[in-house]
Write a protein that holds these residues in place. Structure first.
Motif, PDB file in Angstrom:
ATOM      1  N   MET A  64      26.743  33.585  29.135  1.00  0.00           N
ATOM      2  CA  MET A  64      27.922  34.419  29.054  1.00  0.00           C
ATOM      3  C   MET A  64      28.821  33.953  27.917  1.00  0.00           C
ATOM      4  SD  MET A  64      29.693  35.530  32.614  1.00  0.00           S
ATOM      5  CE  MET A  64      28.427  35.219  33.809  1.00  0.00           C
ATOM      6  N   ASP A  65      29.372  34.895  27.210  1.00  0.00           N
ATOM      7  CA  ASP A  65      30.246  34.581  26.089  1.00  0.00           C
ATOM      8  C   ASP A  65      31.707  34.817  26.448  1.00  0.00           C
ATOM      9  OD1 ASP A  65      28.043  34.080  24.480  1.00  0.00           O
ATOM     10  OD2 ASP A  65      27.928  36.168  23.815  1.00  0.00           O
ATOM     11  N   PHE A  66      32.571  34.109  25.759  1.00  0.00           N
ATOM     12  CA  PHE A  66      34.010  34.308  25.859  1.00  0.00           C
ATOM     13  C   PHE A  66      34.350  35.453  24.921  1.00  0.00           C
ATOM     14  CE2 PHE A  66      38.471  32.731  25.149  1.00  0.00           C
ATOM     15  CZ  PHE A  66      38.865  32.839  26.473  1.00  0.00           C
ATOM     16  N   LYS A  67      34.844  36.575  25.448  1.00  0.00           N
ATOM     17  CA  LYS A  67      35.076  37.776  24.646  1.00  0.00           C
ATOM     18  C   LYS A  67      36.498  38.279  24.797  1.00  0.00           C
ATOM     19  CE  LYS A  67      30.366  39.412  25.135  1.00  0.00           C
ATOM     20  NZ  LYS A  67      29.530  40.536  25.538  1.00  0.00           N
ATOM     21  N   LYS A  68      36.886  39.156  23.864  1.00  0.00           N
ATOM     22  CA  LYS A  68      38.182  39.814  23.923  1.00  0.00           C
ATOM     23  C   LYS A  68      37.950  41.268  24.317  1.00  0.00           C
ATOM     24  CE  LYS A  68      42.357  40.673  21.253  1.00  0.00           C
ATOM     25  NZ  LYS A  68      43.030  40.499  19.967  1.00  0.00           N
ATOM     26  N   CYS A  69      38.629  41.725  25.351  1.00  0.00           N
ATOM     27  CA  CYS A  69      38.471  43.079  25.858  1.00  0.00           C
ATOM     28  C   CYS A  69      38.902  44.091  24.796  1.00  0.00           C
ATOM     29  CB  CYS A  69      39.302  43.271  27.127  1.00  0.00           C
ATOM     30  SG  CYS A  69      39.208  44.920  27.849  1.00  0.00           S
ATOM     31  N   SER A  70      38.046  45.083  24.557  1.00  0.00           N
ATOM     32  CA  SER A  70      38.368  46.093  23.543  1.00  0.00           C
ATOM     33  C   SER A  70      39.410  47.093  24.037  1.00  0.00           C
ATOM     34  CB  SER A  70      37.097  46.812  23.101  1.00  0.00           C
ATOM     35  OG  SER A  70      36.479  47.450  24.194  1.00  0.00           O
ATOM     36  N   ARG A  71      39.746  47.089  25.305  1.00  0.00           N
ATOM     37  CA  ARG A  71      40.781  47.979  25.838  1.00  0.00           C
ATOM     38  C   ARG A  71      42.151  47.288  25.902  1.00  0.00           C
ATOM     39  NH1 ARG A  71      39.328  52.765  28.223  1.00  0.00           N
ATOM     40  NH2 ARG A  71      41.343  52.796  29.232  1.00  0.00           N
ATOM     41  N   CYS A  72      42.209  46.144  26.610  1.00  0.00           N
ATOM     42  CA  CYS A  72      43.511  45.520  26.877  1.00  0.00           C
ATOM     43  C   CYS A  72      43.798  44.298  26.007  1.00  0.00           C
ATOM     44  CB  CYS A  72      43.626  45.140  28.348  1.00  0.00           C
ATOM     45  SG  CYS A  72      42.551  43.780  28.876  1.00  0.00           S
ATOM     46  N   GLY A  73      42.768  43.748  25.368  1.00  0.00           N
ATOM     47  CA  GLY A  73      42.970  42.597  24.497  1.00  0.00           C
ATOM     48  C   GLY A  73      42.919  41.260  25.202  1.00  0.00           C
ATOM     49  N   ASN A  74      42.781  41.249  26.521  1.00  0.00           N
ATOM     50  CA  ASN A  74      42.683  39.989  27.251  1.00  0.00           C
ATOM     51  C   ASN A  74      41.315  39.361  27.033  1.00  0.00           C
ATOM     52  OD1 ASN A  74      45.260  40.038  28.413  1.00  0.00           O
ATOM     53  ND2 ASN A  74      44.548  41.334  30.087  1.00  0.00           N
ATOM     54  N   PHE A  75      41.257  38.050  27.142  1.00  0.00           N
ATOM     55  CA  PHE A  75      39.994  37.334  27.019  1.00  0.00           C
ATOM     56  C   PHE A  75      39.333  37.231  28.386  1.00  0.00           C
ATOM     57  CE2 PHE A  75      42.307  36.002  23.253  1.00  0.00           C
ATOM     58  CZ  PHE A  75      41.338  36.157  22.289  1.00  0.00           C
ATOM     59  N   TYR A  76      38.007  37.264  28.393  1.00  0.00           N
ATOM     60  CA  TYR A  76      37.266  37.214  29.645  1.00  0.00           C
ATOM     61  C   TYR A  76      35.885  36.620  29.416  1.00  0.00           C
ATOM     62  CZ  TYR A  76      34.777  41.295  27.860  1.00  0.00           C
ATOM     63  OH  TYR A  76      34.016  42.145  27.090  1.00  0.00           O
ATOM     64  N   LEU A  77      35.272  36.175  30.498  1.00  0.00           N
ATOM     65  CA  LEU A  77      33.898  35.688  30.482  1.00  0.00           C
ATOM     66  C   LEU A  77      33.055  36.684  31.258  1.00  0.00           C
ATOM     67  CD1 LEU A  77      34.333  31.890  31.223  1.00  0.00           C
ATOM     68  CD2 LEU A  77      33.465  32.913  29.134  1.00  0.00           C
ATOM     69  N   SER A  78      32.284  37.464  30.544  1.00  0.00           N
ATOM     70  CA  SER A  78      31.456  38.475  31.202  1.00  0.00           C
ATOM     71  C   SER A  78      30.592  39.162  30.165  1.00  0.00           C
ATOM     72  CB  SER A  78      32.346  39.497  31.906  1.00  0.00           C
ATOM     73  OG  SER A  78      31.575  40.400  32.646  1.00  0.00           O
ATOM     74  N   GLU A  79      29.742  40.053  30.621  1.00  0.00           N
ATOM     75  CA  GLU A  79      28.947  40.885  29.734  1.00  0.00           C
ATOM     76  C   GLU A  79      29.743  42.149  29.410  1.00  0.00           C
ATOM     77  OE1 GLU A  79      25.921  39.949  28.516  1.00  0.00           O
ATOM     78  OE2 GLU A  79      26.267  38.074  29.566  1.00  0.00           O
ATOM     79  N   GLY A  80      29.340  42.862  28.379  1.00  0.00           N
ATOM     80  CA  GLY A  80      29.980  44.124  28.037  1.00  0.00           C
ATOM     81  C   GLY A  80      31.114  43.967  27.050  1.00  0.00           C
ATOM     82  N   THR A  81      31.743  45.090  26.715  1.00  0.00           N
ATOM     83  CA  THR A  81      32.808  45.086  25.708  1.00  0.00           C
ATOM     84  C   THR A  81      34.199  45.171  26.311  1.00  0.00           C
ATOM     85  OG1 THR A  81      32.698  47.479  25.445  1.00  0.00           O
ATOM     86  CG2 THR A  81      31.321  46.157  23.974  1.00  0.00           C
ATOM     87  N   VAL A  82      34.268  45.371  27.626  1.00  0.00           N
ATOM     88  CA  VAL A  82      35.574  45.414  28.297  1.00  0.00           C
ATOM     89  C   VAL A  82      35.587  44.422  29.452  1.00  0.00           C
ATOM     90  CG1 VAL A  82      36.103  47.794  27.658  1.00  0.00           C
ATOM     91  CG2 VAL A  82      34.923  47.348  29.798  1.00  0.00           C
ATOM     92  N   CYS A  83      36.765  43.956  29.801  1.00  0.00           N
ATOM     93  CA  CYS A  83      36.896  42.991  30.887  1.00  0.00           C
ATOM     94  C   CYS A  83      36.643  43.683  32.230  1.00  0.00           C
ATOM     95  CB  CYS A  83      38.269  42.340  30.859  1.00  0.00           C
ATOM     96  SG  CYS A  83      39.651  43.423  31.308  1.00  0.00           S
TER      97      CYS A  83
END
Length: 84
Positions: free
Chosen positions: A1-20
């Motif tokens: 799992m990667d540390f990503k930035k949600c493309s909707r709200c901008g929050n960071f999350y650990l998960s799959e996909g482009t949104v938290c």
């Protein structure tokens, strides 16, 4: 799992996909709404008008258009023969 930035709200999350996970339900709802709009109306109108009619931000519409299922449609945006 990667540390990503949600493309909707901008929050960071650990998960799959482009949104938290918090935004996932709304994103799925808006994607379904956009796909239904395109199926019924095509992409003959400009993105601002589609945004107003669907209540989906232009930013999210552009993101949806980058999805593989809209790849061919995105290539034809400048053409008059746009259909799904």
């Amino acid at each position: 799992m990667d540390f990503k930035k949600c493309s909707r709200c901008g929050n960071f999350y650990l998960s799959e996909g482009t949104v938290c996970p918090k935004c996932l339900a709304k994103d799925n709802f808006e994607f379904s709404k956009f796909k239904t709009y395109i199926d019924e109306n095509g992409l003959n109108d400009n993105l601002d008008n589609i945004s107003i009619e669907t209540d989906i931000s232009v930013k999210n519409i552009n993101r949806f258009l980058s999805y593989e299922c809209f790849e061919e449609l995105s290539k034809n945006i400048g053409n008059n023969n746009i259909s799904l």
